[in-house]
Design a protein around this motif. Structure first.
Motif, PDB file in Angstrom:
ATOM      1  N   TYR A 107      57.753   2.780  -7.596  1.00 19.36           N
ATOM      2  CA  TYR A 107      58.475   3.306  -6.424  1.00 19.36           C
ATOM      3  C   TYR A 107      58.497   2.308  -5.263  1.00 19.36           C
ATOM      4  CZ  TYR A 107      53.980   4.544  -4.303  1.00 19.36           C
ATOM      5  OH  TYR A 107      52.731   4.501  -3.748  1.00 19.36           O
ATOM      6  N   HIS A 134      47.315   3.237   6.236  1.00 19.00           N
ATOM      7  CA  HIS A 134      47.360   4.520   5.525  1.00 19.00           C
ATOM      8  C   HIS A 134      46.405   5.546   6.147  1.00 19.00           C
ATOM      9  CE1 HIS A 134      49.732   2.422   2.639  1.00 19.00           C
ATOM     10  NE2 HIS A 134      49.711   3.391   1.771  1.00 19.00           N
ATOM     11  N   ASP A 185      53.896  -0.530   3.172  1.00 17.78           N
ATOM     12  CA  ASP A 185      53.599   0.367   4.284  1.00 17.78           C
ATOM     13  C   ASP A 185      52.490  -0.254   5.125  1.00 17.78           C
ATOM     14  OD1 ASP A 185      55.468   2.042   3.132  1.00 17.78           O
ATOM     15  OD2 ASP A 185      53.962   3.205   2.032  1.00 17.78           O
ATOM     16  N   HIS A 233      58.143   2.267   1.711  1.00 15.02           N
ATOM     17  CA  HIS A 233      58.614   2.829   0.440  1.00 15.02           C
ATOM     18  C   HIS A 233      58.165   4.266   0.220  1.00 15.02           C
ATOM     19  CE1 HIS A 233      55.016   0.180  -0.593  1.00 15.02           C
ATOM     20  NE2 HIS A 233      54.548   1.405  -0.633  1.00 15.02           N
ATOM     21  N   CYS A 270      49.335  -1.333   2.469  1.00 14.68           N
ATOM     22  CA  CYS A 270      49.725  -1.993   1.215  1.00 14.68           C
ATOM     23  C   CYS A 270      50.747  -3.097   1.473  1.00 14.68           C
ATOM     24  CB  CYS A 270      50.228  -0.985   0.191  1.00 14.68           C
ATOM     25  SG  CYS A 270      51.744  -0.142   0.654  1.00 14.68           S
TER      26      CYS A 270
HETATM   27 ZN   LIG Z   1      52.418   1.413  -0.847  1.00 21.50          ZN
END
Ligand SMILES: [Zn+2]
Length: 262
Positions: free
Chosen positions: A116, A175, A172, A10, A222
């Motif tokens: 989002y 990170h 996702d 995203h 995430c």
């Molecule tokens: Zn995320």
């Protein structure tokens, strides 16, 4: 019945009015999203369930957004143009909460403006489905097993609902893939992304549930718990994972995976 299922990233950068000259850096991801858009359109869903890591969250309970109508925009990312609206499939959310009663708490929220993590997938996937209904689900701090179980309960309601339902897990991967990753660098990030992609492609559901919690904490994906809910929903179906893209130009792993239903 479940007619479509996918795991998607995203990054707001893939929204044309947000990404602008950076769109090229995620062209594989955008192409993969366009492939999914064809698939979801031809699957004719009545309702799309989106599991988002950035929906309103509660530590000890899952959340279902029960605002009657949803709005999507990307103003916080400087896009003053994009505006979308959807109607909530409120009855579906209510029934899921009822079914969960004996297992764990589900909190009803009422957020009209969607996060989002929900907005980016819906932007791409509803290009030709303006009237599709939407259900937005947020995960919790409960255990991986409980996320999987939550998916199994959602599956029960899908079977009861008698509708054509698409399920999208938004999330996702690591990170911390590069020195300049916004969340900092971890040398275990690459290892995590390669490992989870392999497990997804090979449908190693048990191994995904039991991934090393220390590793997950270290690389902060995430998408892991969104994926667990999706796998709980999909577990008994005959499906084939199909990797459409993987990119990480900004130090965050973006995987697009279609779970093709037989
Ligand atoms: Zn995320």
């Amino acid at each position: 019945m479940i007619v479509f299922s996918a795991f998607v990233p995203h990054s707001p950068v893939i929204i044309p009015e947000v990404g602008k000259e950076n769109l090229d850096k995620l062209s594989d991801t955008i192409k993969a999203y366009q492939t999914l858009e064809h698939e979801i359109y031809s699957s004719k869903p009545d309702t799309i369930i989106v599991i988002s890591p950035h929906a309103e969250q509660r530590d000890e309970s899952f959340t279902i957004n029960q605002a009657p109508n949803f709005k999507i925009n990307f103003k916080e990312f400087g896009d003053l143009v994009t505006n979308m609206q959807f109607t909530n499939d409120i009855g579906f959310g209510y029934q899921v909460k009822e079914l969960c009663e004996d297992y764990f708490p589900v909190m009803m929220t009422a957020q009209e403006n969607l996060d989002y993590g929900t907005g980016v997938p819906l932007f791409y996937l509803t290009q030709h489905l303006p009237d599709v209904k939407v259900v937005v689900i947020g995960y919790s701090n409960l255990s991986p097993e409980e996320h999987f179980k939550f998916g199994q309960i959602i599956r029960k309601q899908i079977n009861l609902a008698g509708k054509r339902i698409a399920v999208v897990a938004s999330g996702d991967l690591s990170h911390k893939l590069q020195e300049d990753s916004p969340a900092g660098y971890s040398e275990r990030a690459q290892e995590f992304d390669q490992k989870i992609i392999k497990l997804i492609n090979n449908k190693k559901i048990d191994d995904i549930i039991h991934l090393d919690p220390e590793l997950i904490k270290e690389v902060s994906p995430c998408g892991h718990r969104s994926l667990l809910i999706l796998l709980g929903i999909m577990e008994q179906l005959n499906f084939t994972p199909q990797q459409l893209s993987y990119q990480a130009p900004f130090g965050i792993g973006y995987l697009v995976e279609n779970f093709e239903i037989k």
